[in-house]
Design a protein around this motif. Structure first.
Motif, PDB file in Angstrom:
ATOM      1  N   THR A   1     -19.362  57.573 -18.517  1.00 56.13           N
ATOM      2  CA  THR A   1     -19.532  56.244 -19.094  1.00 56.13           C
ATOM      3  C   THR A   1     -21.010  55.875 -19.180  1.00 56.13           C
ATOM      4  OG1 THR A   1     -17.508  55.720 -17.936  1.00 56.13           O
ATOM      5  CG2 THR A   1     -18.661  53.909 -18.998  1.00 56.13           C
ATOM      6  N   THR A   2     -21.730  56.171 -18.101  1.00 56.88           N
ATOM      7  CA  THR A   2     -23.149  55.818 -18.178  1.00 56.88           C
ATOM      8  C   THR A   2     -23.838  56.657 -19.239  1.00 56.88           C
ATOM      9  OG1 THR A   2     -23.557  57.329 -16.360  1.00 56.88           O
ATOM     10  CG2 THR A   2     -23.399  55.011 -15.824  1.00 56.88           C
ATOM     11  N   ARG A   3     -23.372  57.861 -19.401  1.00 53.72           N
ATOM     12  CA  ARG A   3     -24.007  58.707 -20.419  1.00 53.72           C
ATOM     13  C   ARG A   3     -23.704  58.220 -21.829  1.00 53.72           C
ATOM     14  NH1 ARG A   3     -25.333  64.639 -20.578  1.00 53.72           N
ATOM     15  NH2 ARG A   3     -27.441  64.178 -19.963  1.00 53.72           N
ATOM     16  N   VAL A   4     -22.594  57.533 -21.989  1.00 48.12           N
ATOM     17  CA  VAL A   4     -22.340  56.947 -23.301  1.00 48.12           C
ATOM     18  C   VAL A   4     -23.483  55.990 -23.630  1.00 48.12           C
ATOM     19  CG1 VAL A   4     -20.825  55.438 -24.608  1.00 48.12           C
ATOM     20  CG2 VAL A   4     -19.856  57.215 -23.164  1.00 48.12           C
ATOM     21  N   GLY A   5     -23.804  55.184 -22.628  1.00 49.26           N
ATOM     22  CA  GLY A   5     -24.927  54.281 -22.833  1.00 49.26           C
ATOM     23  C   GLY A   5     -26.223  55.042 -23.036  1.00 49.26           C
ATOM     24  N   ASP A   6     -26.388  56.105 -22.257  1.00 45.72           N
ATOM     25  CA  ASP A   6     -27.622  56.875 -22.371  1.00 45.72           C
ATOM     26  C   ASP A   6     -27.809  57.445 -23.762  1.00 45.72           C
ATOM     27  OD1 ASP A   6     -27.727  56.277 -19.790  1.00 45.72           O
ATOM     28  OD2 ASP A   6     -27.360  58.294 -19.023  1.00 45.72           O
TER      29      ASP A   6
ATOM     30  N   GLY B   1     -27.838  49.228 -25.082  1.00 40.80           N
ATOM     31  CA  GLY B   1     -26.690  50.124 -24.878  1.00 40.80           C
ATOM     32  C   GLY B   1     -26.868  50.928 -23.608  1.00 40.80           C
ATOM     33  N   GLY B   2     -28.047  51.500 -23.456  1.00 37.31           N
ATOM     34  CA  GLY B   2     -28.316  52.269 -22.253  1.00 37.31           C
ATOM     35  C   GLY B   2     -28.192  51.413 -21.016  1.00 37.31           C
ATOM     36  N   ALA B   3     -28.753  50.214 -21.112  1.00 38.09           N
ATOM     37  CA  ALA B   3     -28.738  49.334 -19.956  1.00 38.09           C
ATOM     38  C   ALA B   3     -27.307  48.948 -19.600  1.00 38.09           C
ATOM     39  CB  ALA B   3     -29.565  48.097 -20.255  1.00 38.09           C
ATOM     40  N   CYS B   4     -26.488  48.701 -20.615  1.00 36.82           N
ATOM     41  CA  CYS B   4     -25.100  48.333 -20.364  1.00 36.82           C
ATOM     42  C   CYS B   4     -24.386  49.435 -19.612  1.00 36.82           C
ATOM     43  CB  CYS B   4     -24.364  48.103 -21.680  1.00 36.82           C
ATOM     44  SG  CYS B   4     -24.701  46.501 -22.364  1.00 36.82           S
TER      45      CYS B   4
ATOM     46  N   ALA C   1     -27.042  56.061 -26.520  1.00 38.75           N
ATOM     47  CA  ALA C   1     -27.673  55.012 -27.315  1.00 38.75           C
ATOM     48  C   ALA C   1     -29.141  54.889 -26.949  1.00 38.75           C
ATOM     49  CB  ALA C   1     -26.964  53.685 -27.076  1.00 38.75           C
ATOM     50  N   MET C   2     -29.398  54.945 -25.663  1.00 34.39           N
ATOM     51  CA  MET C   2     -30.775  54.793 -25.220  1.00 34.39           C
ATOM     52  C   MET C   2     -31.645  55.927 -25.770  1.00 34.39           C
ATOM     53  SD  MET C   2     -32.150  54.571 -21.388  1.00 34.39           S
ATOM     54  CE  MET C   2     -33.850  54.896 -20.985  1.00 34.39           C
TER      55      MET C   2
ATOM     56  N   MET D   1     -29.433  51.275  -8.240  1.00 30.03           N
ATOM     57  CA  MET D   1     -29.293  51.958  -9.515  1.00 30.03           C
ATOM     58  C   MET D   1     -28.719  51.078 -10.609  1.00 30.03           C
ATOM     59  SD  MET D   1     -27.075  55.201 -10.682  1.00 30.03           S
ATOM     60  CE  MET D   1     -25.681  54.256 -11.209  1.00 30.03           C
ATOM     61  N   VAL D   2     -27.688  50.346 -10.261  1.00 32.86           N
ATOM     62  CA  VAL D   2     -27.023  49.577 -11.310  1.00 32.86           C
ATOM     63  C   VAL D   2     -27.938  48.509 -11.891  1.00 32.86           C
ATOM     64  CG1 VAL D   2     -24.659  49.980 -10.663  1.00 32.86           C
ATOM     65  CG2 VAL D   2     -25.961  48.205  -9.521  1.00 32.86           C
ATOM     66  N   THR D   3     -29.031  48.219 -11.189  1.00 31.66           N
ATOM     67  CA  THR D   3     -29.940  47.232 -11.765  1.00 31.66           C
ATOM     68  C   THR D   3     -31.009  47.887 -12.624  1.00 31.66           C
ATOM     69  OG1 THR D   3     -31.191  47.359  -9.750  1.00 31.66           O
ATOM     70  CG2 THR D   3     -29.594  45.589  -9.924  1.00 31.66           C
ATOM     71  N   ALA D   4     -30.898  49.210 -12.781  1.00 32.32           N
ATOM     72  CA  ALA D   4     -31.884  49.903 -13.599  1.00 32.32           C
ATOM     73  C   ALA D   4     -31.913  49.349 -15.015  1.00 32.32           C
ATOM     74  CB  ALA D   4     -31.583  51.397 -13.611  1.00 32.32           C
ATOM     75  N   GLY D   5     -30.743  48.913 -15.490  1.00 26.50           N
ATOM     76  CA  GLY D   5     -30.697  48.348 -16.837  1.00 26.50           C
ATOM     77  C   GLY D   5     -31.567  47.095 -16.915  1.00 26.50           C
ATOM     78  N   VAL D   6     -31.503  46.333 -15.853  1.00 27.56           N
ATOM     79  CA  VAL D   6     -32.332  45.126 -15.805  1.00 27.56           C
ATOM     80  C   VAL D   6     -33.802  45.527 -15.870  1.00 27.56           C
ATOM     81  CG1 VAL D   6     -32.922  43.123 -14.426  1.00 27.56           C
ATOM     82  CG2 VAL D   6     -30.572  43.986 -14.441  1.00 27.56           C
ATOM     83  N   TYR D   7     -34.127  46.541 -15.080  1.00 26.13           N
ATOM     84  CA  TYR D   7     -35.507  47.002 -15.078  1.00 26.13           C
ATOM     85  C   TYR D   7     -35.921  47.465 -16.475  1.00 26.13           C
ATOM     86  CZ  TYR D   7     -39.585  49.860 -14.188  1.00 26.13           C
ATOM     87  OH  TYR D   7     -40.845  50.397 -14.242  1.00 26.13           O
ATOM     88  N   LEU D   8     -35.045  48.218 -17.115  1.00 27.20           N
ATOM     89  CA  LEU D   8     -35.393  48.752 -18.430  1.00 27.20           C
ATOM     90  C   LEU D   8     -35.698  47.628 -19.405  1.00 27.20           C
ATOM     91  CD1 LEU D   8     -35.532  51.216 -20.372  1.00 27.20           C
ATOM     92  CD2 LEU D   8     -33.171  50.722 -20.942  1.00 27.20           C
ATOM     93  N   ILE D   9     -34.835  46.627 -19.395  1.00 30.64           N
ATOM     94  CA  ILE D   9     -35.036  45.546 -20.355  1.00 30.64           C
ATOM     95  C   ILE D   9     -36.282  44.741 -20.012  1.00 30.64           C
ATOM     96  CG2 ILE D   9     -34.021  43.424 -21.267  1.00 30.64           C
ATOM     97  CD1 ILE D   9     -31.325  44.797 -21.044  1.00 30.64           C
TER      98      ILE D   9
END
Lengths: 559, 87, 629, 480, 196
Positions: free
Chosen positions: C176-181, C227-230, C183-184, C261-269
């Motif tokens: 699932t995370t790779r689905v986002g990846d 998408g990646g962040a999601c 997009a990223m 880790m799960v906050t990595a999306g926050v960091y990315l944005i």
């Protein structure tokens, strides 16, 4: 002369090793190991000594070469030459050669002499393919490497070895013959244009050809390489051959033989037939994408571990094909890194499968499972290379695939997106491989011996190389750069020139596209951005641009 | 006559008849040579016929020898009797 | 001190490598020591670096450490180089410290486990990857860390590999995370194609210079990165993996699936905030995703019965808040919430770990109850953590960070009352499910006696985190409490301050509503789950209640949907085509050839007259050719 | 006849003298070894006589024979091949309870017939050479008279060869009738001048094709091949497959090149059909065949198809390619049948594919030789067969015969399949029979040495073909 | 002269037809002899008297005698006739006859297209033939001798009943073969005959 040694050492050692094995099998193994190590050291030495000026090789194309007449009446010469690309591939060949000898140490008991004879001869053939610069010699080596490979599969393979080996042989033979016809057509076309009979690579590069002829000849070459690669839908020999081959055979098949196809595309198809390759690129890239996705999905469906790994090759080599036919410097460099990295990682995957099979006598994932409990080191290696195969950054495969995709995106968004989905699909089979093979409960109560010292050495070395490729691929990229530059010039140069002269589709700055910077990178803002933007602004994809070009060409002076 | 010899060749099962048919064919070819030679007023046609004659004799000699062997072996002159090999 | 930066990821990495190679033969004590020490050292180094950063900030607000060239082809140049600014510093600090405590905790929690050293190896590898993620100076290095933490998460979720269910959860998480990846990754290509670099700082500058406000490219890039962040941060529609990820050991859940880790999306944005600032559409999307997720996850959390799953959904929900903050341009608020969330969520997980160990790995809260007396430390940890999570006014960290986000949602120019309203509903939900959890678990009748007591190695980290959950909020005091935005000021060099628009309500007024919502939730929880528990049960038994329960329980049925839409078709195709249909072309050819053989074979009859006939036929044909030509 | 004529004919004279001497020797003292020695010496002497002959060529010796480099090259090939056959027959016949000595007379006379064919540029010599060859081959095929299939082979060969000779003769007669000459070059004069009688020549040529096609064993005149190959003793099969076809191909080249008939539209069409059909049918027929001799028979059909591609290509290149291919093919078939001969026992020839199962593990050297021969047939590098195929394809490509080349490519891939079937058996590791189950006869030293020599030549030609290529280029220039 | 030519030609053809169709080998042989004699006459009319003589002497004489010997040796009599009758149905002729007819048709068509034959110019007597034979075609005669040598050795080896080498005593199978050869019908019928 050094190049001749690279071929002669395995050939001669193969003969000697084959003969001594009756008396002393161990001596035969050590001799083979010695030969591959010697070859490896020679190529590494060549690399180290020439590394500093490889990237400066602009005038002088070759690091080393030998060029003597062979069959004068046809203008055939014994021409071996080495540039950065062949150097790296030869190094890889011997590296995997060492691995193959070592992995067979305990696996092969019968016909040890003949086995090592074949092993070394197939290596020699592959080295010959990578070094030959006379098209006849190339074809000679191309065919020559098949025979020992065939024997490796047919004699020491698994249950369906006969079927697999024959299938392998027929596929490659048919495609090879088509290439021979294409080579000859080129040869005569060159004669018709210049009056000279020659198979020389450099000479044939500038053969003027009518578009239709060029396309047909190009296809002849392409089919041979595409089958070897293997490209969808010519891939079906591969799962059988890989699955049935003995471990060393699978390693060489996946690690090296497939690379000869990619090598051929980079070395011959793009530079010799730039216009046709440009026109063909949409089809080739489409098939590449199909291969990436199809291979991944089929890999997911398999229950035989080796078959699964075999289909992953189809998928990964799709990236190589994609990169090559996208044809931008980035993409080609990426394709090349993928070739090397795939050789290491998939080679190791097959070694792991081999070790598992040697211990459990099965490749069926329904019978495996829970192996981690009893052989953690082996399972850990499997996990590592699974992650490599899945495209985890930091490991070699990722670098290659990323560069390919990055390059692809500049040409076509859709292709890049689809190929990236392919990367996603790789996760499916990768996880299944580990989950079904090594995780889960140890239902069958396997009690197995973990990696021996020899195997630890082997796996460790492979892991180190894979990580090195993933974290510091720059030496490889630098070494490949001059080759890449030449390919780029030959492939894109004419099209770009025409674009500029004729259609004026793209502003003048584009000719700088051929630049292939290898100097120490300055991280701060080397922004060739505007140029890239040109590419983006005119959605003229490289192949599409070529298409547009031919249109203008046929339109004649109307513009 | 050539065609008739041909028919004989194709129809007969008895090796002896087949040999005769071959003789007929050779003879017909010889006739063609002689008439061709006559047309050009040359001796060559006749010379050729002479050689054909020789050949016919030689063939018949070997053929009949073979026929005898076959007959001893298979006790028949049926050519189809000797068709062990096929496929 | 800055030049020691490279050691921060390297030491955990070296620790991981050593643990992997020598781990199997190591004593557990040594392994634990090694694991904790490597993280500890790297935490200390981070501290030193932070010290210097505070006193001698680097010029331009960022420090770059270039290690070596990673790849350089044509115009594509990338280095293995680290970039330190206030944003990455915060993340680095939180990651190293929280993980240090969790390591210490694990050394007791995991005691006696077969894969003890393996666990620490993975954890160390995770920390190393996470640090690379936050320090990477270019997007690709960030991506390396990004995928690295993903892989470690996969390894740790499936840590107890003998149970296939854990394996499935791990695979689900990874895929699932790779689905986002995916997009990223496409986003990365887009950025490089458009801007010619992947170096984050140059990228941001280039974007600002080259793209106009509202640029289509910025929107596209922003959405792809989103998408990646999601995927990584378990936001709608890719949130389904996180609850399942609880199959991993609890410290893992605490560290990876809650705090870091799960906050990595926050960091990315936050890292690429320029792009979002350029594109209102992308930003709105972030906000909407955040708001939708926080509500959806809140409802899902409300009906779960597994203690860790409740916490997992609350994590999803809280990250939704962070996204909401990011989406309304309250960058610092989001980061602030990240930090406090790291503290209290880690605390909650660690506490739940204590409960679970005590209950013999029983995770169903309805089989617990009345544990208040038996497990006082865990109880108080839950109370403090829960209050922080739900935002007990004034004394908890969560109150300040969440308040800041909500105020941003209301007041920022891109914010709106609707978003704010969703946020407030979220507060109500949070408070409801948090106290439901606490009441059911710790109050009421006692079903099972807990057995073992936990030692100090587990206790100390809990206590430290308890403290942090309380005091962590005081680094940023809102305007109505003296207006000391130290945290925001600190981040100023990396992230712009939240723009002030005009709001319909005053900050104090708005905060009052939020507080009201909190207490409403608390009260409701008290009423339904402590006082009149049978009422809630009867509600759940009713027709509509049951349907809703089931719907929420299965996370709005999204797993089911994905299973039908993607998993099954792919699986079906692969299985159906296992033999590779393409091969039919070739086997077909072979069959045709074979039939050619068998029919031609019939011509070899062995009959001499037939052979002669063929001879004649051949002649006839060739003479015919001559005659016709 | 001048002394130069005699010098030019010296190889033939020595060869005929040898056959007479051998016959006389048999009359006085029947001894197998002596006979072989005499025959071999005579062949060696004939081979040596090529050099004096080379000094006087090209020379038209009477209207019948022309001795030029082309003839001499083929003489050399025939002598060498016959010598190899003689040597490999020694061990083979030693195992058989027959009168052995006459065999060598017949072989020598057959070789003489081949030589005459090669040097013929007149219908009379053509016909006589052909018949010398045929008549001896009837006897040779049926030589092992105690074997039924040997007799059967002889009978089939006789009936069909005689019939095809009649067709050939009839065709010749038609040509002669219309042109008034039987010498090839003069026919060309007449053909080029056109004229009303032109059509007769066409018809004649069409009839002659039957004669050529039969001896070359190409579709549709191929049906006899497997039966004769299977029935005849292995050395005889080697002879049928090698020099008989080689000589026929030489005369095909000479006749069609010199008479100008090759340039006729219909001829090209007919041969194109034959070539394509042979390539496909030959290879298909061999696919799942289990009798090695029959496999080789079918493969020979296909190989002659490949040769005809070179013939179709025409020009110097086509002739040279054909000649080289033929050289390689002769060596290869001799080797292959030599192996079969060497492994045959008195009761039967080693012709079942099962006879070769696991051969490599039991007799590595001879198995390697056989494998090399099979790979050469398949056209795999390092062997002469590869270069032959390469040259043929090159010739085809130079004349842009793409469709034929395509068929060649596809057909040879099909071909690879059945060669591999044999190779698979040779290298099989399972169910390898022990010596007790399936005894292997000891390979006779002479035959073994011959095979080894053939293998060496095969590889040598495959790697350093230059000297031979030079000789061939000089030789084919004699045709023009 | 022309009339004789045509009559002889017709006789030759008719005799050949009968040769091909007769059941009794001896009858067929006699018809063949008649056919050959008729051809000899044709030769004579074509101006080749020497050939006519040779045709009579060698073909009709020597070769036919060989056949007759064989027929006698194998004692082919009534049994053969019965056997032949069973083998030779009229239907068997259809295919070959059609093929032959097509061939004849093709050739006649081709010949017709190219115009008529010019009549014989002059007689070519034995003298000329001899000059040609022993002049330019001398080598041919030599070759013919080798042809005969080959045929001689071959026929000797193949036909010889003692084909075995030194070690063989007259093999039994041979003797029984000869003995049973007397009764062709029985032995012939033993073989599975494919005839319908």
């Amino acid at each position: 002369m050094i190049l001749v040694w690279l071929i002669v050492i395995p050939l001669a050692t193969g003969l000697v090793a084959g003969l001594v094995a009756r008396k002393n099998a161990l001596l035969c193994r050590w001799l083979s190991l010695l030969a591959t190590v010697a070859g490896f050291l020679i190529s590494v030495d060549l690399w180290v000594r020439n590394y500093a000026h490889i990237s400066l090789l602009t005038q002088e194309q070759w690091i080393a070469q030998i060029n003597v007449p062979w069959i004068a009446s046809f203008g055939i010469r014994f021409h071996l030459a080495m540039d950065g690309m062949s150097l790296l591939l030869v190094t890889l060949t011997f590296l995997l050669g060492i691995a193959s000898v070592m992995i067979s140490w305990r696996e092969i008991h019968d016909g040890v002499g003949f086995f090592h004879f074949n092993l070394l001869w197939v290596l020699a053939g592959i080295v010959g393919v990578f070094l030959a610069m006379d098209l006849f010699l190339f074809y000679f080596a191309w065919e020559l490497m098949l025979i020992p490979m065939y024997f490796l599969i047919a004699i020491w393979g698994h249950e369906r070895r006969v079927y697999a080996s024959v299938k392998f042989f027929l596929f490659t033979q048919l495609s090879g013959l088509l290439m021979l016809v294409a080579i000859l057509a080129l040869y005569f076309a060159h004669h018709a244009a210049t009056g000279v009979y020659t198979f020389e690579y450099d000479a044939l590069m500038h053969t003027p050809l009518a578009p239709g002829t060029e396309m047909l000849i190009m296809l002849g070459f392409f089919v041979a390489f595409a089958v070897k690669l293997p490209m969808f839908p010519f891939h079906t020999w591969l799962p059988d051959a890989h699955t049935e081959a003995p471990t060393a055979g699978s390693v060489i098949l996946a690690g090296l033989l497939l690379k000869t196809g990619a090598y051929g595309l980079i070395r011959f198809v793009l530079p010799l037939f730039p216009a046709a390759a440009h026109r063909f690129a949409p089809i080739a890239t489409g098939l590449a994408i199909a291969g990436i996705l199809y291979g991944a999905l089929l890999a997911y469906g398999q229950t035989d571990v080796k078959r699964l790994v075999a289909y992953t090759s189809v998928s990964h080599l799709g990236f190589v094909l994609l990169g090559i036919f996208i044809g931008t410097p980035l993409a080609i460099a990426g394709a090349f890194i993928t070739m090397i990295a795939h050789g290491i990682s998939t080679g190791s995957m097959f070694m792991i499968c081999g070790m598992v099979q040697e211990r459990t006598h099965t490749r069926d994932m329904d019978r495996l499972g829970g192996l981690w409990e009893t052989i953690p080191r082996l399972s850990g290696s499997a996990m590592f290379f699974m992650l490599a195969s899945v495209g985890l950054p930091g490991i070699g495969d990722f670098v290659g695939e990323f560069l390919v995709l990055l390059g692809t995106y500049q040409v076509s968004h859709k292709l890049a997106a689809l190929a990236t989905i392919g990367v996603l699909c790789s996760t499916f089979y990768g996880l299944k491989f580990v989950a079904r093979g090594f995780h889960g409960s140890n239902r069958n109560q396997w009690k197995l011996a973990d990696l021996s010292a020899r195997e630890i050495l082997l796996m460790g070395a492979m892991i180190v190389v894979a990580l090195w490729l993933g974290l510091y691929p720059q030496p490889v990229l630098n070494t490949f750069a001059p080759t890449g530059q030449r390919v780029d010039q030959a492939f894109n140069g004419p099209v770009m020139a025409k674009l500029q002269r004729g259609a004026k589709l793209v502003p003048a700055g584009v000719s700088g596209r051929a630049e292939f910077a290898v100097s120490a990178p300055t991280l701060s803002q080397t922004r060739n951005g505007p140029r890239r933007q040109d590419w983006a602004a005119s959605p003229a994809l490289a192949p599409a641009a070529a298409l547009a070009l031919t249109d203008t060409g046929s339109a004649g002076g109307k513009r | 006559m050539f065609a008739l010899g041909l028919i004989g060749l194709l129809v007969r099962r008895n090796l002896l008849f087949i040999l005769m048919a071959i003789e007929v064919m050779l003879n017909a070819a010889g006739l063609a040579f002689v008439s061709a030679g006559a047309r050009w007023g040359q001796a060559d046609g006749q010379v050729m016929f002479l050689f054909i004659l020789t050949v016919a004799a030689a063939e018949v000699a070997v053929g009949l020898a073979l026929l005898l062997r076959l007959y001893h072996r298979f006790h028949s002159l049926d050519v189809d009797a000797a068709s062990e090999m096929r496929g | 001190m800055f030049h020691l930066l490279w050691l921060v990821p390297t030491i955990p990495f070296a620790g991981a490598a050593l643990l992997m190679i020598f781990g199997p033969r190591m004593a557990h004590r040594t392994a634990a020591f090694m694991g904790c020490c490597s993280i500890g050292i790297s935490a200390v180094i981070s501290m030193l670096i932070a010290w210097q950063f505070l006193h001698q900030p680097p010029a331009g607000g960022g420090y770059t450490q270039h290690l070596w060239t990673w790849m350089s082809v044509a115009n594509f140049h990338l280095g293995i180089s680290f970039y330190l600014d206030a944003l990455s510093l915060i993340f680095m600090l939180v990651v190293t410290f929280v993980s240090f405590f969790i390591h210490v905790y694990s050394s007791e929690y995991m005691r006696g486990d077969e894969g003890f050293s393996r666990f620490f190896a993975y954890m160390n590898l995770f920390v190393a990857s996470m640090i690379v993620l936050v320090l990477g100076s270019n997007l690709l290095l960030l991506y390396l860390g990004w995928e690295g933490v993903g892989a470690c998460s996969y390894l740790l979720i499936g840590f107890w590999y003998t149970d296939p269910k854990n394996g499935l959860a791990a695979q689900k998480a990874f895929i699932t995370t790779r689905v986002g990846d995916t997009a990223m990754a496409v986003g990365l290509y887009l950025l490089f194609q458009q801007l010619g670099t992947l170096n984050i700082q140059s990228l941001m500058q280039a974007a600002q210079h080259q793209w106009p406000q509202g640029s289509i490219y910025a929107t596209a890039a922003g959405l792809l990165l989103l998408g990646g962040a999601c995927g990584k941060s378990a936001q709608l529609p890719l949130q389904t993996w996180l609850p399942d990820a609880m199959a991993g050991p609890t410290p893992t859940s605490a560290l990876i699936h809650a705090a870091t880790m799960v906050t990595a999306g926050v960091y990315l944005i936050a890292r690429t905030h320029v792009l979002f600032a350029l594109s209102p559409t992308a930003q709105l999307a972030v906000a909407v995703v955040g708001a939708a997720t926080l509500i959806a996850a809140g409802f899902a959390a409300l009906v779960q019965d597994d203690i860790k799953r409740i916490l997992a959904y609350s994590t999803v929900s809280q990250i939704g808040y962070m996204f909401l903050g990011l989406g309304v341009g309250a960058w610092t608020a989001a980061i602030f919430h990240f930090m406090t969330h790291a503290f209290f969520k880690a605390l909650l997980f660690l506490a739940s770990g204590m409960v679970i160990t005590s209950m013999h790995h029983e995770q169903n809260i309805f089989k617990m109850g009345g544990l208040r007396k038996e497990l006082p430390l865990a109880y108080w940890a839950f109370v403090i953590g829960g209050c922080s999570l739900a935002g007990l006014p004034l004394v908890t960290a969560g109150f300040y960070s969440k308040g800041l986000i909500l105020w941003g949602a209301l007041s920022s120019p891109v914010g709106s009352a609707t978003l704010w309203f969703f946020g407030v509903i979220g507060v109500l939900m949070t408070s409801l499910y948090t106290f439901r959890l606490i009441f059911i678990t710790f109050h009421g009748p006692c079903h099972h006696k807990p057995s073992q007591k936990t030692g100090w190695l587990m206790g100390v980290p809990v206590i430290v985190l308890m403290t942090l959950s309380v005091v962590g909020g005081f680094v940023e005091l809102p305007s109505y409490l003296g207006n000391h935005p130290w945290f925001t000021n600190f981040l100023q060099s990396a992230l712009p301050a939240t723009a002030e628009g005009h709001a319909a309500l005053s900050e104090l007024g708005a905060e009052g509503i939020v507080v009201l919502a909190f207490f409403l939730g608390l009260g409701a929880a008290w009423f339904f789950f402590l006082q009149r528990r049978e009422l809630s049960e009867s509600m759940a038994e009713s027709g509509l209640g049951r349907a809703l329960h089931r719907w929420w329980y299965t996370d709005w049925g999204m797993d089911w949907l994905y299973d039908r839409l993607f998993v099954r078709p792919v699986g079906w195709f692969s299985r159906a085509n296992k033999k590779d249909a393409v091969d039919l072309i070739y086997t077909g050819t072979a069959a045709v050839t074979r039939s050619g053989w068998s029919s031609l074979r019939l011509t070899e009859t062995g009959r001499v007259r037939w052979y002669a006939t063929a001879l004649v036929v051949g002649t006839v044909i060739f003479v015919l050719i001559v005659a016709l030509l | 006849m001048s002394s130069a004529d005699f010098t030019a004919l010296l190889p033939l004279i020595v060869l005929s003298a040898t056959s007479v001497v051998v016959m006389l020797a048999i009359a006085f003292h029947r001894n197998h070894r002596l006979t072989v020695l005499l025959s071999f010496a005579g062949l060696a002497l004939s081979f040596w006589a090529l050099w004096p002959a080379a000094s006087v060529v090209p020379l038209q010796v009477t209207p019948l024979l022309v001795i030029d480099r082309f003839s001499l090259y083929y003489f050399g090939l025939i002598f060498a091949a016959t010598a190899a056959i003689v040597l490999m027959s020694y061990g083979y016949l030693e195992r058989h309870d027959v009168r052995r000595e006459e065999f060598y007379i017949l072989v020598l006379v057959a070789a003489l017939g081949c030589c005459v064919l090669v040097a013929a540029d007149h219908f009379i010599s053509f016909f006589l050479g052909l018949e010398i060859l045929s008549v001896t081959l009837y006897a040779l095929s049926a030589y092992l008279t105690e074997r039924e299939i040997s007799l059967e082979a002889g009978m089939k060969y006789l009936v069909l060869a005689a019939a095809s000779a009649a067709f050939l003769l009839f065709g010749m007669a038609l040509v002669y009738a219309s042109t008034g000459t039987m010498a090839f070059p003069q026919i060309a004069n007449d053909l080029l001048s056109g004229g009303a009688a032109h059509i007769w020549v066409l018809a004649g040529v069409a009839f002659m094709v039957t004669g050529f096609g039969f001896k070359l064993a190409v579709v549709p005149f191929h049906l006899w091949t497997p039966d004769v190959y299977q029935g005849a003793p292995a050395p005889v099969t080697a002879l049928v497959a090698s020099i008989s076809k080689g000589a026929m191909f030489a005369v095909l080249l000479r006749f069609f090149y010199q008479s100008g008939a090759r340039d006729l539209h219909s001829t090209l069409l007919i041969f194109a059909i034959i070539a394509i059909a042979s390539m496909i049918v030959g290879n298909l027929l061999a696919l799942f065949q289990n009798n090695v001799k029959r496999i080789l028979a079918y493969s020979s059909i296909a190989h002659l198809g490949y040769l005809l591609v070179a013939f179709e290509a025409g020009g110097k290149m086509g002739a040279a390619a054909g000649t080289f291919y033929l050289t390689a093919y002769v060596i290869t078939t001799l080797g292959a049948f030599g192996v079969i001969a060497a492994l045959s026992s008195s009761g039967r020839d080693a012709e079942d594919i099962e006879d070769y199962r696991g051969l490599f593990w039991r007799r590595p050297v001879i198995a390697t030789i056989f494998t090399a021969m099979l790979f050469s047939l398949a056209g795999i590098p390092l062997t002469a067969g590869f270069l032959g195929k390469f040259y043929t394809v090159a010739a085809g490509a130079s004349s842009a015969l793409w469709s034929m080349i395509f068929v060649l490519v596809v057909a040879s891939v099909i071909g690879v399949f059945y060669y591999l079937r044999v190779v698979i058996a040779i290298f099989a590791t399972e169910n390898v029979p022990s010596d007790a189950e399936r005894p292997l006869p000891a390979v006779h030293a002479v035959g073994g040495a011959t095979l080894l020599a053939l293998a060496v030549v095969l590889i040598w030609l495959g790697v350093f073909p230059h000297p031979v290529l030079d000789a061939i280029h000089k030789a084919v220039s004699g045709l023009f | 002269m022309e009339a004789i030519f045509y009559i002889a030609a017709i006789v030759a053809v008719l005799a050949t037809v009968l040769t091909v169709t007769r059941l009794n080998p001896v009858h067929a042989l006699l018809y063949l002899t008649v056919s050959l004699l008729a051809v000899a006459v044709v030769f004579y009319t074509l101006g080749a008297p020497f050939m006519a003589a040779l045709e009579v002497v060698i073909y009709a004489g020597a070769i036919m005698v060989l056949f007759v010997f064989v027929v006698m040796l194998l004692n082919l009599g009534r049994h053969t006739v019965d056997l032949e009758r069973s083998w030779l149905s009229p239907g068997a002729f259809v295919g070959p006859a059609i093929l032959a007819a097509i061939l004849v048709g093709e050739v006649s068509y081709l010949l017709a297209r190219s115009g008529t034959l010019t009549p014989p110019v002059a007689e070519v007597g034995p003298h000329q033939v001899a000059l040609a034979l022993y002049g330019p075609y001398l080598l041919g005669v030599e070759l013919a001798s080798f042809l005969l040598l080959g045929a001689l050795v071959g026929a000797y080896h193949v036909g010889s009943r003692r084909a075995q080498g030194r070690t063989t005593v007259g093999s039994r199978s041979d003797r029984t073969g000869l003995a049973s050869g007397g009764d062709l019908v029985r032995t012939g019928a033993d073989r599975p005959s494919g005839a319908a």
